[in-house]
Every structure is written in structure tokens, then in C-alpha cells.
Enzyme design. Structure first.
Site, PDB file in Angstrom:
ATOM      1  CE  LYS A  26       1.069   1.046   4.503  1.00  0.00           C
ATOM      2  NZ  LYS A  26       1.826   2.195   4.963  1.00  0.00           N
ATOM      3  N   PRO A 110       9.697  -4.379   0.004  1.00  0.00           N
ATOM      4  CG  PRO A 110      10.019  -2.097  -0.188  1.00  0.00           C
ATOM      5  CD  PRO A 110       9.305  -3.235  -0.828  1.00  0.00           C
ATOM      6  N   GLY A 112      10.387  -2.669   6.192  1.00  0.00           N
ATOM      7  CA  GLY A 112      10.610  -1.369   6.842  1.00  0.00           C
ATOM      8  C   GLY A 112      10.526  -0.219   5.862  1.00  0.00           C
ATOM      9  N   GLY A 114       7.571   1.209   4.627  1.00  0.00           N
ATOM     10  CA  GLY A 114       6.344   2.014   4.648  1.00  0.00           C
ATOM     11  C   GLY A 114       5.338   1.572   3.599  1.00  0.00           C
ATOM     12  CG  LEU A 115       6.205   0.453  -0.021  1.00  0.00           C
ATOM     13  CD1 LEU A 115       6.932  -0.175  -1.204  1.00  0.00           C
ATOM     14  CD2 LEU A 115       5.323   1.603  -0.509  1.00  0.00           C
ATOM     15  N   GLY A 116       3.900  -1.480   3.812  1.00  0.00           N
ATOM     16  CA  GLY A 116       2.989  -2.414   4.494  1.00  0.00           C
ATOM     17  C   GLY A 116       3.189  -3.874   4.140  1.00  0.00           C
ATOM     18  N   GLY A 117       4.379  -4.247   3.684  1.00  0.00           N
ATOM     19  CA  GLY A 117       4.604  -5.639   3.261  1.00  0.00           C
ATOM     20  C   GLY A 117       4.299  -6.658   4.353  1.00  0.00           C
ATOM     21  N   GLY A 118       4.805  -6.420   5.557  1.00  0.00           N
ATOM     22  CA  GLY A 118       4.588  -7.366   6.662  1.00  0.00           C
ATOM     23  C   GLY A 118       3.111  -7.474   7.010  1.00  0.00           C
ATOM     24  CB  SER A 119       0.489  -4.911   7.495  1.00  0.00           C
ATOM     25  OG  SER A 119       1.234  -4.261   8.488  1.00  0.00           O
ATOM     26  CG  ASP A 152      -0.236  -0.103   8.415  1.00  0.00           C
ATOM     27  OD1 ASP A 152      -0.958   0.842   8.790  1.00  0.00           O
ATOM     28  OD2 ASP A 152       0.928   0.048   7.984  1.00  0.00           O
TER      29      ASP A 152
HETATM   30  O1  C5P Z   1       0.662  -1.582  15.305  1.00  0.00           O
HETATM   31  P1  C5P Z   1       2.061  -1.714  14.805  1.00  0.00           P
HETATM   32  O2  C5P Z   1       2.808  -2.831  15.480  1.00  0.00           O
HETATM   33  O3  C5P Z   1       2.172  -1.759  13.327  1.00  0.00           O
HETATM   34  O4  C5P Z   1       2.800  -0.365  15.225  1.00  0.00           O
HETATM   35  C1  C5P Z   1       4.194  -0.262  15.290  1.00  0.00           C
HETATM   36  C2  C5P Z   1       4.540   0.907  16.189  1.00  0.00           C
HETATM   37  O5  C5P Z   1       4.119   2.131  15.575  1.00  0.00           O
HETATM   38  C3  C5P Z   1       3.835   0.885  17.525  1.00  0.00           C
HETATM   39  O6  C5P Z   1       4.582   0.194  18.475  1.00  0.00           O
HETATM   40  C4  C5P Z   1       3.718   2.345  17.856  1.00  0.00           C
HETATM   41  O7  C5P Z   1       4.932   2.802  18.406  1.00  0.00           O
HETATM   42  C5  C5P Z   1       3.553   3.010  16.508  1.00  0.00           C
HETATM   43  N1  C5P Z   1       2.163   3.310  16.130  1.00  0.00           N
HETATM   44  C6  C5P Z   1       1.466   4.301  16.811  1.00  0.00           C
HETATM   45  N2  C5P Z   1       0.187   4.621  16.440  1.00  0.00           N
HETATM   46  C7  C5P Z   1      -0.414   3.977  15.412  1.00  0.00           C
HETATM   47  C8  C5P Z   1       0.280   2.985  14.711  1.00  0.00           C
HETATM   48  C9  C5P Z   1       1.566   2.669  15.093  1.00  0.00           C
HETATM   49  O8  C5P Z   1       2.000   4.892  17.752  1.00  0.00           O
HETATM   50  N3  C5P Z   1      -1.659   4.317  15.059  1.00  0.00           N
END
Ligand code: C5P
Length: 310
Positions: A26, A110, A112, A114-119, A152
Site C-alpha cells: 500500500k 521491501p 521497513g 512504509g509499503l505495508g509488506g509485513g501487514s 495496518d
Molecule cells: O501496530 P504496529 O505494530 O504496526 O505499530 C508499530 C509501532 O508504531 C507501535 O509500536 C507504535 O509505536 C507506533 N504506532 C502508533 N500509532 C499507530 C500505529 C503505530 O503509535 N496508530
């Protein structure tokens, strides 16, 4: 007749011991941070759309208990910390199903970035296992597992272009999605999401304005006009955490007139275009400016669901 139907459905079920899923990434076209929540997460208001760049997962029922994850990319973690494993365990627990699966991941998005691959991988695991276990797509057990695994993930269970609110768990269809192309600049380094949010909190001049969904959201004319109006509140924080990203951005922003934005908490940067040839031509000009091994790629920005059976 009923007997025949039952026999037929049994044969179908019997065959379904393996499923291949496409997990598309994404971009966040826009991202506003509205403040910190009591649970420590941040309240968001973000416009997200899938892109046509994907990982591929093959999920197989196995004879051994637990989950065995294999990945073609040796850099990817395959232990319990991988979002695929976390998703599989969460669904197995929520649905009361025994976990006996093998998952093969072909990693293209990739990490880390920001394209949401893991999610996306996590959501594909949830939908793939749901299909194998006969759980309906709308079952709340899926939404609960998605929310548990990551902010995500709920977006990836959804239908396509969306506005994300809350921590990420509220997903609404976008009234007027972008139907065009994005030129991506993917640096060789990722940016840690938690550190970017911490830097956003620490900054004195953080953007904490009104949600993006103002009247203009429905009236933008084209990619250039839209690009003028997009914001990502996390951008200054990401540049603070990773100054190399800020340097890349200043080299390409407004190159040939194109505005360059950041996806999510970085590190991917993008510019939007109405057609593919213009996007490719712009990226060719970026090649002269960005060195140090950044990945350059033009992708279609989609309005269709990010996860599908292949
Ligand atoms: O939910 P996720 O594990 O993807 O989030 C990773 C980190 O990003 C969280 O530990 C938090 O520090 C931050 N985060 C946040 N608010 C969000 C999404 C992510 O603070 N809405």
C-alpha cells in the site's frame, strides 16, 4: 440430491489443503496524526490505497503441529516475531482451530519501507487460513486477529481505497480514490516506525491540524492538483530519525515539477502521475539524482482489494 451436494462439497473441501495468496503493498497518500491515545498509540486519519507490487504466500496444511515458515529472502525473519506467524497463531486461537501449517513466502516488498509488506503478508495469512478452515470473510474473528497483529492489518482485509481512522482499525471506503500511477523511491534503509512516532511526539512544531477529509478531498482535478494537497505529518519526524531520507527527499522534491511525499512512517518516497509513461520518464530523471542503491519502481495505484487468491 442433498447427498450429492454433500459429496461434492466434501470433494471440494478435500482438495483445499493448499492455497496461494497475493499480498499487495500500500501507499499512504495522506497521513494526519491527530494526537496520542490513552493506549499509547496515535489517532490517525490516513488515505490508503493498494499498489500492484506484491509478496506471494503458499499456505499448506501439514502433518506436524505448529507453523513452519520458509522465505526465499534470507534477510526476512521466519521465527514467531514474523507477522505471518503472529497472524496464524492469533486466528488459530480466536477460531479454536489447531495450527498445522507450512507457509512459503516469496518476498518482493521491501521490509521497513512504509509499503505495508509485513501487514499485507499477515492479512493474506488470515484470509488464506480462513479459506482453508471454512471461516467466512466477514467473521469478526478475522477482524479481531487483524487488529491484534498490527495497526495496518485491518486495511489489508478490506476492499481497496480507504480512509483509515482510530489506530488503524476503522476502515472506510474512500469517496474518491486515486486511479493512476506512483513512482516509488525505495531507499536501501528502512525507518523504525516506533522511533518516528516518538520523534513526532518530541517535536515542537508537529503538524496536528484538522483531518485531511476536507472539501478538497472530493474535488481534486488530477495527480498534480491532488499532490499539492497531500500531507504526511510524520515526514519531519522520519527525516529527523533518518537524515539520509531527508537528503534523498530534497534531491528529488519538485524535480521536473513533481511533489514527492512519504508513505507511512517511511522510508519509501513517491510521486503521483496520471499515466505510466509520465511516471517512467520522471523516474528516469530521478536516476540521475539518487544514487546509493535506492530501488526505483513505477506501480499502479489500485482501487481493488489488496489481497487475493492467486
Ligand atoms: O501496530 P504496529 O505494530 O504496526 O505499530 C508499530 C509501532 O508504531 C507501535 O509500536 C507504535 O509505536 C507506533 N504506532 C502508533 N500509532 C499507530 C500505529 C503505530 O503509535 N496508530
Amino acid at each position: 440430491m442433498a447427498g450429492n451436494l454433500f459429496a461434492r462439497s466434501l470433494r471440494v473441501t478435500d482438495r483445499l489443503d493448499r492455497i496461494r495468496m497475493l499480498a499487495r503493498g500500500k501507499i499512504n497518500l495522506s497521513l494526519r496524526v491527530l494526537g496520542r491515545r490513552p493506549d499509547g498509540y496515535h489517532a490517525l486519519d490516513s488515505w490508503m490505497q493498494p499498489i500492484d507490487w506484491c509478496d506471494e504466500l503458499t499456505i499448506r496444511m501439514s502433518d506436524s503441529p505448529g507453523i513452519l515458515l520458509k522465505c526465499d529472502d534470507r534477510g526476512a525473519p521466519t521465527g514467531p516475531e514474523n507477522l505471518i506467524c503472529r497472524a496464524a497463531r492469533a486466528l488459530s486461537k480466536g477460531a479454536g482451530r489447531e495450527l498445522q501449517v507450512e507457509i512459503e513466502l516469496v518476498k518482493r516488498l521491501p521490509m521497513g519501507g512504509g509499503l505495508g509488506g509485513g501487514s499485507a503478508d499477515a492479512a493474506a495469512t488470515l484470509l488464506g487460513l480462513a479459506a482453508l478452515w471454512g471461516i467466512a470473510r466477514g467473521d469478526s474473528v478475522l477482524a479481531n486477529a487483524a487488529e491484534f497483529v498490527g495497526s495496518d492489518v485491518p486495511f489489508f482485509l478490506g476492499g481497496g481505497a480507504a480512509i483509515i481512522r482510530g489506530r488503524g482499525e476503522r476502515v472506510e471506503p474512500h469517496p474518491r480514490p486515486f486511479d493512476g500511477w506512483a513512482a516509488l523511491i525505495v531507499p536501501q534503509f528502512g525507518v523504525d516506525t516506533g522511533s518516528v512516532y516518538a520523534a513526532w511526539r518530541a517535536s515542537l512544531n508537529r503538524g496536528q491540524g484538522p483531518p485531511y477529509l476536507e472539501p478538497w478531498a472530493n474535488v481534486w482535478r488530477d495527480a498534480e492538483d491532488l499532490s499539492l494537497r497531500l500531507t504526511n505529518d510524520l515526514t519531519p519526524a522520519a527525516f529527523e530519525v533518518e537524515p539520509r531520507l531527508g537528503q534523498i527527499h530534497s534531491g528529488v522534491h519538485m524535480l521536473n515539477g513533481a511533489r514527492v511525499h512519504m508513505s507511512g512512517s517511511g522510508s519509501t518516497l513517491f510521486a503521483l502521475f496520471d499515466d505510466e509513461p509520465t511516471a517512467l520518464a520522471w523516474l528516469a530523471s530521478v536516476r540521475n539524482v539518487v544514487h546509493a542503491g535506492a530501488g526505483l519502481r513505477v506501480v499502479r495505484v489500485l482501487t481493488t482489494p489488496p489481497i487475493s487468491v492467486s
